[in-house]
Design a protein around this motif. Structure first.
Motif, PDB file in Angstrom:
ATOM      1  N   SER A  72       0.819  -1.180   0.017  1.00 51.63           N
ATOM      2  CA  SER A  72       0.090  -0.017  -0.071  1.00 51.63           C
ATOM      3  C   SER A  72       0.977   1.228   0.024  1.00 51.63           C
ATOM      4  O   SER A  72       2.019   1.218   0.509  1.00 51.63           O
ATOM      5  N   ALA A  73       0.170   2.304  -0.615  1.00 49.07           N
ATOM      6  CA  ALA A  73       1.049   3.621  -0.644  1.00 49.07           C
ATOM      7  C   ALA A  73       1.346   4.063   0.865  1.00 49.07           C
ATOM      8  O   ALA A  73       2.443   4.791   1.019  1.00 49.07           O
ATOM      9  N   LEU A  74       0.605   3.947   1.863  1.00 53.41           N
ATOM     10  CA  LEU A  74       1.080   4.513   3.011  1.00 53.41           C
ATOM     11  C   LEU A  74       1.869   3.262   3.983  1.00 53.41           C
ATOM     12  O   LEU A  74       2.078   3.445   5.074  1.00 53.41           O
ATOM     13  N   GLY A  75       1.867   2.249   3.369  1.00 50.79           N
ATOM     14  CA  GLY A  75       2.528   1.035   4.071  1.00 50.79           C
ATOM     15  C   GLY A  75       2.019   0.221   5.193  1.00 50.79           C
ATOM     16  O   GLY A  75       2.687  -0.040   6.079  1.00 50.79           O
ATOM     17  N   ARG A  76       0.746   0.369   5.287  1.00 50.50           N
ATOM     18  CA  ARG A  76      -0.056  -0.079   6.420  1.00 50.50           C
ATOM     19  C   ARG A  76      -1.304  -0.719   5.792  1.00 50.50           C
ATOM     20  O   ARG A  76      -1.886  -0.413   4.771  1.00 50.50           O
ATOM     21  N   LEU A  77      -2.230  -1.049   6.675  1.00 50.11           N
ATOM     22  CA  LEU A  77      -3.532  -1.623   6.581  1.00 50.11           C
ATOM     23  C   LEU A  77      -4.412  -0.564   6.960  1.00 50.11           C
ATOM     24  O   LEU A  77      -4.057   0.180   7.858  1.00 50.11           O
ATOM     25  N   GLU A  78      -5.680  -0.459   6.255  1.00 49.48           N
ATOM     26  CA  GLU A  78      -6.601   0.516   6.791  1.00 49.48           C
ATOM     27  C   GLU A  78      -7.452  -0.118   7.922  1.00 49.48           C
ATOM     28  O   GLU A  78      -7.288  -1.315   8.098  1.00 49.48           O
ATOM     29  N   THR A  79      -7.835   0.951   8.822  1.00 50.27           N
ATOM     30  CA  THR A  79      -8.779   0.741   9.886  1.00 50.27           C
ATOM     31  C   THR A  79     -10.372   0.513   9.530  1.00 50.27           C
ATOM     32  O   THR A  79     -10.612   1.153   8.571  1.00 50.27           O
ATOM     33  N   PRO A  80     -11.081  -0.215   9.984  1.00 48.20           N
ATOM     34  CA  PRO A  80     -12.467  -0.222   9.738  1.00 48.20           C
ATOM     35  C   PRO A  80     -13.058   1.380  10.004  1.00 48.20           C
ATOM     36  O   PRO A  80     -13.884   1.736   9.173  1.00 48.20           O
ATOM     37  N   PHE A  85      -3.715   1.172  -1.818  1.00 50.56           N
ATOM     38  CA  PHE A  85      -3.308  -0.127  -2.289  1.00 50.56           C
ATOM     39  C   PHE A  85      -3.411  -0.113  -3.901  1.00 50.56           C
ATOM     40  O   PHE A  85      -2.349  -0.659  -4.467  1.00 50.56           O
ATOM     41  N   ASN A  86      -4.322   0.355  -4.477  1.00 46.57           N
ATOM     42  CA  ASN A  86      -4.320   0.247  -5.937  1.00 46.57           C
ATOM     43  C   ASN A  86      -3.601   1.551  -6.676  1.00 46.57           C
ATOM     44  O   ASN A  86      -3.192   1.071  -7.813  1.00 46.57           O
ATOM     45  N   ILE A  87      -3.187   2.424  -6.135  1.00 49.52           N
ATOM     46  CA  ILE A  87      -2.407   3.185  -6.736  1.00 49.52           C
ATOM     47  C   ILE A  87      -1.043   3.041  -6.657  1.00 49.52           C
ATOM     48  O   ILE A  87       0.101   3.649  -7.383  1.00 49.52           O
ATOM     49  N   ALA A  88      -0.618   2.060  -5.485  1.00 47.23           N
ATOM     50  CA  ALA A  88       0.989   1.893  -5.446  1.00 47.23           C
ATOM     51  C   ALA A  88       1.488   0.986  -6.556  1.00 47.23           C
ATOM     52  O   ALA A  88       2.617   1.252  -6.824  1.00 47.23           O
ATOM     53  N   GLY A  89       0.534   0.239  -7.370  1.00 48.61           N
ATOM     54  CA  GLY A  89       1.255  -0.633  -8.476  1.00 48.61           C
ATOM     55  C   GLY A  89       1.744  -1.708  -7.765  1.00 48.61           C
ATOM     56  O   GLY A  89       2.187  -1.818  -6.417  1.00 48.61           O
TER      57      GLY A  89
END
Length: 77
Positions: A34-42, A71-75
């Motif tokens: 992911s672009a932020l290097g982590r998973l998103e939260t609910p 995640f989708n823009i990171a490629g």
């Protein structure tokens, strides 16, 4: 016009009790992608969905909002 408006919030792989059952190495690999290097939260996903329902997004119609920490823009890497 029927007055029906379609909007969608598309999450990636959030940290939830379900995803916590997946192998940690797999979660780390997804997070690293992911672009932020982590998973998103609910809560972050809910914030995006609430924004879509807010009057500020009244002009957003027939769209899908990616709420996936980039995640989708990171490629694929």
């Amino acid at each position: 016009m029927a007055g029906i408006v379609v909007k969608n919030a598309s999450p990636g792989l959030p940290r939830t009790p379900i995803s916590d059952g997946l192998p940690e190495a797999m979660l780390e690999q997804v997070a690293a992608h992911s672009a932020l290097g982590r998973l998103e939260t609910p809560e972050e996903i809910a914030d995006g969905a609430v924004w879509l329902l807010n009057d500020e997004a009244r002009f957003i119609i027939g769209q899908s909002l990616l709420v996936d920490v980039g995640f989708n823009i990171a490629g694929w890497r």
